[in-house]
Scaffold this motif. Structure first.
Motif: not given
Length: 155
Positions: A151-152, A154-155
Motif C-alpha cells: 500500500k505504501l 502504491s502511494i
C-alpha cells in the motif's frame, strides 16, 4: 620418578574413553526415539515457511515427534500437507490446535500443538489421524506487513 611411560595402558584408556563417549551419545539419541510412533497428517492453509523434513513437532512445549514429509494438496494449491511421526502416548485430541511456529533467532520452523479437551476423542482413533492447522500469529504479522508495504508503494 619413573621415566618410562606405559604406552599400551595409555592407549587402551584413551580408546575406552572414546568408546564410552560414543555409547553415551547413542544412548541419549535412543532416549528421544522411545515409544510407539504413529503417522499424523497436518493440513495448513498458506505458508509453512521454514518447515522442512526433520523439523520438530511439539505438544505443550514437549518434543513428541518429527516432520517426515511436505507436499501440496493436489486439489487446492494453497494448502500444504505435512506428514509427521508422533508418539502415540501423547494426548492429542480432535480439538487440538496446531500452528507452525518459528524460532526467531535461527529461523527454524516447527509444529506446535496445544489444547484439547479431555472429553474429545483421541486423534489416533481416526483413520488417518489428521489435524487442520491454523495460521500462526507470526505469519499473520508478516502478511500484514507485506500488505502495508505494498500500500505504501502504491502511494
Amino acid at each position: 620418578m619413573e621415566t618410562r611411560a606405559r604406552y599400551a595402558l595409555i592407549g587402551f584408556f584413551t580408546l575406552a574413553v572414546i568408546v564410552a563417549a560414543f555409547a553415551f551419545i547413542y544412548w541419549l539419541k535412543r532416549l528421544d526415539e522411545t515409544g510407539l510412533r504413529a503417522t499424523v497428517y497436518f493440513e495448513f492453509s498458506g505458508s509453512v515457511g521454514g518447515l522442512a523434513p526433520g523439523g520438530a513437532v511439539y505438544f505443550a512445549g514437549i518434543k513428541v515427534g518429527n516432520v517426515t514429509a511436505l507436499a501440496f494438496d493436489t486439489e487446492d494449491p494453497n494448502k500444504v500437507l505435512v506428514t509427521a511421526e508422533v508418539r502415540q502416548d501423547v494426548p492429542v485430541k480432535t480439538d487440538t490446535r496446531a500452528v507452525v511456529g518459528s524460532n526467531l533467532l535461527t529461523g527454524v520452523a516447527y509444529i506446535e500443538m496445544t489444547g484439547g479437551t479431555g472429553a474429545a476423542p483421541s486423534i489416533f482413533v481416526q483413520t488417518p489421524p489428521k489435524l487442520v492447522g491454523d495460521q500462526s500469529a507470526f505469519s499473520d504479522v508478516l502478511a500484514a506487513a507485506g500488505s502495508a508495504v505494498s500500500k505504501l508503494e502504491s502511494i
